[in-house]
Scaffold this active site. Structure first.
Site, PDB file in Angstrom:
ATOM      1  N   GLU A 174      -8.169   3.378  -5.253  1.00  0.00           N
ATOM      2  CA  GLU A 174      -7.830   2.712  -4.000  1.00  0.00           C
ATOM      3  C   GLU A 174      -6.993   1.467  -4.275  1.00  0.00           C
ATOM      4  O   GLU A 174      -7.380   0.593  -5.038  1.00  0.00           O
ATOM      5  CB  GLU A 174      -9.102   2.326  -3.242  1.00  0.00           C
ATOM      6  CG  GLU A 174      -8.825   1.838  -1.852  1.00  0.00           C
ATOM      7  CD  GLU A 174     -10.085   1.581  -1.042  1.00  0.00           C
ATOM      8  OE1 GLU A 174      -9.939   1.100   0.095  1.00  0.00           O
ATOM      9  OE2 GLU A 174     -11.190   1.845  -1.540  1.00  0.00           O
ATOM     10  N   ASP A 218       3.210   0.011  -9.638  1.00  0.00           N
ATOM     11  CA  ASP A 218       3.167   0.388  -8.235  1.00  0.00           C
ATOM     12  C   ASP A 218       4.586   0.235  -7.732  1.00  0.00           C
ATOM     13  O   ASP A 218       5.316  -0.659  -8.189  1.00  0.00           O
ATOM     14  CB  ASP A 218       2.207  -0.513  -7.446  1.00  0.00           C
ATOM     15  CG  ASP A 218       1.829   0.086  -6.095  1.00  0.00           C
ATOM     16  OD1 ASP A 218       1.908   1.313  -5.946  1.00  0.00           O
ATOM     17  OD2 ASP A 218       1.465  -0.668  -5.188  1.00  0.00           O
ATOM     18  N   THR A 219       5.004   1.097  -6.866  1.00  0.00           N
ATOM     19  CA  THR A 219       6.381   1.053  -6.404  1.00  0.00           C
ATOM     20  C   THR A 219       6.437   0.819  -4.898  1.00  0.00           C
ATOM     21  O   THR A 219       5.506   1.155  -4.169  1.00  0.00           O
ATOM     22  CB  THR A 219       7.127   2.354  -6.724  1.00  0.00           C
ATOM     23  OG1 THR A 219       6.436   3.442  -6.112  1.00  0.00           O
ATOM     24  CG2 THR A 219       7.234   2.576  -8.205  1.00  0.00           C
TER      25      THR A 219
END
Length: 81
Positions: free
Chosen positions: A21, A50-51
Site C-alpha cells: 500500500e 515510484d513514478t
C-alpha cells in the site's frame, strides 16, 4: 580486497506477489515505503521507485496521484483525457 558481489533480484525472485500500500504524499515517500516493507519482511536490502507525472503549470500535479488522477476506477486513457 575483492569487490563485494551484488545481485539484483525482482519481487518475483523473492516470491512476493502481493501489493504494498502506497500511502505516501510524495513519490519519494512511496518508494521508501516499498523498500522498507521488503527489508522488514524479507530482510533484503533493496531500493524501490515510484513514478508519476509532475507538471509545473499544475503546481506539480498529478504527482503521486498520477495513476488515479481521473478517479479510483479509471484507466490510462481516462487519465490522459
Amino acid at each position: 580486497m575483492m569487490p563485494k558481489k551484488i545481485s539484483l533480484l525482482s519481487l518475483n525472485d523473492i516470491k512476493f506477489i502481493g501489493n504494498i500500500e502506497e500511502t505516501g504524499k510524495t513519490l519519494k515517500q512511496n518508494a521508501k515505503i516499498k523498500s522498507d516493507f521488503i527489508f522488514k519482511n524479507y530482510k533484503i536490502n533493496c531500493f524501490a521507485d515510484d513514478t508519476g507525472l509532475e507538471i509545473d503549470s499544475l503546481n506539480g500535479m498529478p504527482g503521486v496521484y498520477s495513476a488515479r488522477f481521473a478517479g479510483k476506477n479509471c484507466n490510462s486513457q481516462d487519465n490522459i483525457e
